[in-house]
Design a protein around this motif. Structure first.
Motif, PDB file in Angstrom:
ATOM      1  N   ALA A 153       0.827  -1.206   0.000  1.00  0.00           N
ATOM      2  CA  ALA A 153       0.000   0.000   0.000  1.00  0.00           C
ATOM      3  C   ALA A 153       0.863   1.258   0.000  1.00  0.00           C
ATOM      4  O   ALA A 153       0.500   2.269  -0.617  1.00  0.00           O
ATOM      5  CB  ALA A 153      -0.924  -0.010   1.215  1.00  0.00           C
ATOM      6  N   ASP A 154       1.997   1.213   0.668  1.00  0.00           N
ATOM      7  CA  ASP A 154       2.896   2.363   0.692  1.00  0.00           C
ATOM      8  C   ASP A 154       3.563   2.588  -0.663  1.00  0.00           C
ATOM      9  O   ASP A 154       3.723   3.725  -1.116  1.00  0.00           O
ATOM     10  CB  ASP A 154       3.984   2.168   1.764  1.00  0.00           C
ATOM     11  CG  ASP A 154       3.444   2.320   3.164  1.00  0.00           C
ATOM     12  OD1 ASP A 154       2.354   2.900   3.314  1.00  0.00           O
ATOM     13  OD2 ASP A 154       4.114   1.870   4.118  1.00  0.00           O
ATOM     14  N   SER A 162      -3.732  -0.091  -6.631  1.00  0.00           N
ATOM     15  CA  SER A 162      -4.363   0.891  -5.753  1.00  0.00           C
ATOM     16  C   SER A 162      -5.020   0.162  -4.595  1.00  0.00           C
ATOM     17  O   SER A 162      -5.261  -1.055  -4.654  1.00  0.00           O
ATOM     18  CB  SER A 162      -5.402   1.726  -6.515  1.00  0.00           C
ATOM     19  OG  SER A 162      -6.458   0.901  -6.986  1.00  0.00           O
ATOM     20  N   VAL A 163      -5.299   0.906  -3.540  1.00  0.00           N
ATOM     21  CA  VAL A 163      -5.878   0.322  -2.332  1.00  0.00           C
ATOM     22  C   VAL A 163      -7.391   0.516  -2.362  1.00  0.00           C
ATOM     23  O   VAL A 163      -7.881   1.620  -2.673  1.00  0.00           O
ATOM     24  CB  VAL A 163      -5.282   0.979  -1.072  1.00  0.00           C
ATOM     25  CG1 VAL A 163      -5.865   0.344   0.184  1.00  0.00           C
ATOM     26  CG2 VAL A 163      -3.757   0.862  -1.077  1.00  0.00           C
ATOM     27  N   ASP A 181     -11.314   0.689  -0.786  1.00  0.00           N
ATOM     28  CA  ASP A 181     -11.865   1.391   0.371  1.00  0.00           C
ATOM     29  C   ASP A 181     -11.705   0.544   1.631  1.00  0.00           C
ATOM     30  O   ASP A 181     -11.337   1.041   2.699  1.00  0.00           O
ATOM     31  CB  ASP A 181     -13.344   1.711   0.107  1.00  0.00           C
ATOM     32  CG  ASP A 181     -13.968   2.501   1.247  1.00  0.00           C
ATOM     33  OD1 ASP A 181     -13.427   3.566   1.592  1.00  0.00           O
ATOM     34  OD2 ASP A 181     -14.979   2.042   1.795  1.00  0.00           O
ATOM     35  N   HIS A 241      -8.116   0.670   2.755  1.00  0.00           N
ATOM     36  CA  HIS A 241      -7.760   1.911   3.454  1.00  0.00           C
ATOM     37  C   HIS A 241      -8.192   1.861   4.917  1.00  0.00           C
ATOM     38  O   HIS A 241      -7.461   2.316   5.816  1.00  0.00           O
ATOM     39  CB  HIS A 241      -8.414   3.111   2.769  1.00  0.00           C
ATOM     40  CG  HIS A 241      -7.651   3.608   1.577  1.00  0.00           C
ATOM     41  ND1 HIS A 241      -6.370   4.104   1.674  1.00  0.00           N
ATOM     42  CD2 HIS A 241      -7.996   3.678   0.256  1.00  0.00           C
ATOM     43  CE1 HIS A 241      -5.947   4.471   0.475  1.00  0.00           C
ATOM     44  NE2 HIS A 241      -6.908   4.215  -0.422  1.00  0.00           N
ATOM     45  N   ARG A 242      -9.387   1.312   5.144  1.00  0.00           N
ATOM     46  CA  ARG A 242      -9.853   1.244   6.532  1.00  0.00           C
ATOM     47  C   ARG A 242      -8.998   0.282   7.348  1.00  0.00           C
ATOM     48  O   ARG A 242      -8.720   0.538   8.519  1.00  0.00           O
ATOM     49  CB  ARG A 242     -11.332   0.829   6.560  1.00  0.00           C
ATOM     50  CG  ARG A 242     -12.261   1.872   5.948  1.00  0.00           C
ATOM     51  CD  ARG A 242     -13.715   1.648   6.363  1.00  0.00           C
ATOM     52  NE  ARG A 242     -14.184   0.302   6.051  1.00  0.00           N
ATOM     53  CZ  ARG A 242     -14.637  -0.065   4.853  1.00  0.00           C
ATOM     54  NH1 ARG A 242     -14.656   0.806   3.857  1.00  0.00           N
ATOM     55  NH2 ARG A 242     -15.074  -1.284   4.663  1.00  0.00           N
ATOM     56  N   LEU A 274      -5.866  -0.320   6.759  1.00  0.00           N
ATOM     57  CA  LEU A 274      -4.577   0.363   6.939  1.00  0.00           C
ATOM     58  C   LEU A 274      -4.611   1.305   8.142  1.00  0.00           C
ATOM     59  O   LEU A 274      -3.631   1.420   8.894  1.00  0.00           O
ATOM     60  CB  LEU A 274      -4.206   1.145   5.684  1.00  0.00           C
ATOM     61  CG  LEU A 274      -3.582   0.370   4.538  1.00  0.00           C
ATOM     62  CD1 LEU A 274      -3.460   1.254   3.308  1.00  0.00           C
ATOM     63  CD2 LEU A 274      -2.218  -0.190   4.941  1.00  0.00           C
ATOM     64  N   GLU A 275      -5.735   2.008   8.323  1.00  0.00           N
ATOM     65  CA  GLU A 275      -5.852   2.928   9.449  1.00  0.00           C
ATOM     66  C   GLU A 275      -5.669   2.221  10.785  1.00  0.00           C
ATOM     67  O   GLU A 275      -5.173   2.797  11.745  1.00  0.00           O
ATOM     68  CB  GLU A 275      -7.220   3.624   9.408  1.00  0.00           C
ATOM     69  CG  GLU A 275      -7.357   4.616   8.258  1.00  0.00           C
ATOM     70  CD  GLU A 275      -8.746   5.225   8.212  1.00  0.00           C
ATOM     71  OE1 GLU A 275      -9.566   4.892   9.103  1.00  0.00           O
ATOM     72  OE2 GLU A 275      -9.027   6.015   7.292  1.00  0.00           O
ATOM     73  N   ARG A 328      -1.509   0.516  10.674  1.00  0.00           N
ATOM     74  CA  ARG A 328      -0.292   1.324  10.740  1.00  0.00           C
ATOM     75  C   ARG A 328       0.172   1.588  12.182  1.00  0.00           C
ATOM     76  O   ARG A 328       1.347   1.395  12.490  1.00  0.00           O
ATOM     77  CB  ARG A 328      -0.499   2.644   9.997  1.00  0.00           C
ATOM     78  CG  ARG A 328      -0.540   2.502   8.487  1.00  0.00           C
ATOM     79  CD  ARG A 328      -0.532   3.876   7.824  1.00  0.00           C
ATOM     80  NE  ARG A 328      -0.872   3.799   6.409  1.00  0.00           N
ATOM     81  CZ  ARG A 328      -0.023   3.438   5.472  1.00  0.00           C
ATOM     82  NH1 ARG A 328       1.213   3.117   5.801  1.00  0.00           N
ATOM     83  NH2 ARG A 328      -0.406   3.387   4.206  1.00  0.00           N
TER      84      ARG A 328
END
Length: 335
Positions: A37-38, A80-81, A83, A86-87, A89-90, A93
């Protein structure tokens, strides 16, 4: 479906296996997902993780399959990530950052002495091995906290949470590492000047029969200790008489300083009182030696840096030469 419902769905998918142990590779797979993702590139992420792009792609497909959620959109040209990704990842991390920080701290601890060092030592070891160096040790390694517990009873240092023990070598279990930290030590027979002002100092062990001696008993139910002597290959062992009996070498010295009799003690314990003139040494040419003291600890691998630094300092301070005649430590408790 609302955002909250989708978040709950994602968490439910991620924790579908919550009732069973986490797979061994789950943490690594999640960390790999963060890297992809990074980088937004399987090739760049694979280079950073030191794996092949195909292996990394396979890992991501397996992770998505286990979670039942697509985390990444990918084509032959781009990544790409999603939706849901992304959640996730939050949440990931901060956790991965904390884990990385913990691992870095561990690595730093192995490079530089840090944290608490717990030592269990006999009274003799505490006085003659630890006390002479602990000021220098703590000033040299300001990030170390030293905890010293002094006791005579043999204990399981691992079960009690100690990093190491110091005492006679026979205290160390067979599977432990034992490092000599004090060379063989000589016995000293001592008395106070006011005591010898009234009595002629003994010239041979037999002369002790005319003196009041501070007797020593290892334990309440143990017999009185017989004093051992050695000179030019001749060995003597004899019982002495006196009005004071102790089970602690420090108290034997105190009794001698107070003029209560002649004490059979350790050269290292008596040294400062001999230098100050509070005690006078006799029968020095008959003084035997006994095997020294050892620091013992479990295992050779991954020795904590604080313990390694302590061992190195003690070993450097141990400069006594090996004498010809070595006896069993008379002040150690019998097993």
């Amino acid at each position: 479906m609302t955002i909250s419902q989708r978040d709950n769905s994602l968490c439910a998918a991620y924790t579908a296996e919550a009732n069973s142990p986490m797979r061994r590779g789950d943490l690594a797979d999640l960390a790999a997902f963060v890297t992809v993702a990074d980088q937004l590139s399987f090739r760049a992420a694979a280079a950073r993780l030191d794996v092949t792009p195909s292996a990394l792609s396979h890992t991501m497909r397996q992770l998505e399959s286990r979670l039942g959620v697509r985390l990444l959109h990918r084509t032959t040209r781009s990544v790409s990530v999603t939706d849901a990704g992304h959640r996730l990842l939050e949440r990931l991390r901060p956790a991965i950052s904390e884990i990385s920080g913990a691992l870095e701290d561990l690595g730093e601890e192995q490079r530089k002495p840090f944290g608490r060092l717990r030592i269990y030592a006999s009274h003799l070891a505490a006085a003659t091995v630890v006390a002479p160096v602990w000021g220098r040790f703590l000033s040299t390694y300001p990030d170390v906290h030293l905890e010293l517990l002094v006791g005579e009873a043999p204990i399981d240092i691992v079960a009690k949470g100690f990093d190491a023990g110091i005492g006679p070598k026979d205290r160390a279990a067979e599977d432990m590492i034992a490092v000599r930290v004090m060379g063989p030590m000589r016995v000293a027979v001592v008395g106070a000047p006011n005591y010898f002002a009234l009595r002629r100092p003994p010239r041979t062990p037999d002369d002790l029969a005319r003196h009041c001696c501070v007797q020593y008993r290892r334990a309440a139910d143990a017999p009185l200790y017989e004093w051992s002597f050695s000179r030019a290959g001749e060995e003597r062992r004899l019982a002495v008489d006196g009005r004071v009996i102790v089970n602690n070498p420090d108290m034997a010295i105190r009794a001698a300083i107070d003029g209560l009799g002649i004490a059979y003690t350790l050269e290292s314990l008596a040294e400062m009182f001999l230098r100050s003139g509070q005690l006078i040494r006799v029968l020095e040419d008959w003084s035997p030696s006994f095997e020294g003291l050892f620091l013992y600890y479990p295992g050779r691998r991954q020795v904590p840096a604080a313990l390694r630094a302590f061992i190195d300092m003690l070993s450097a301070a141990s400069t006594a030469a090996m004498p010809t005649q070595v006896l069993r430590n008379p002040f150690a408790k019998e097993a």
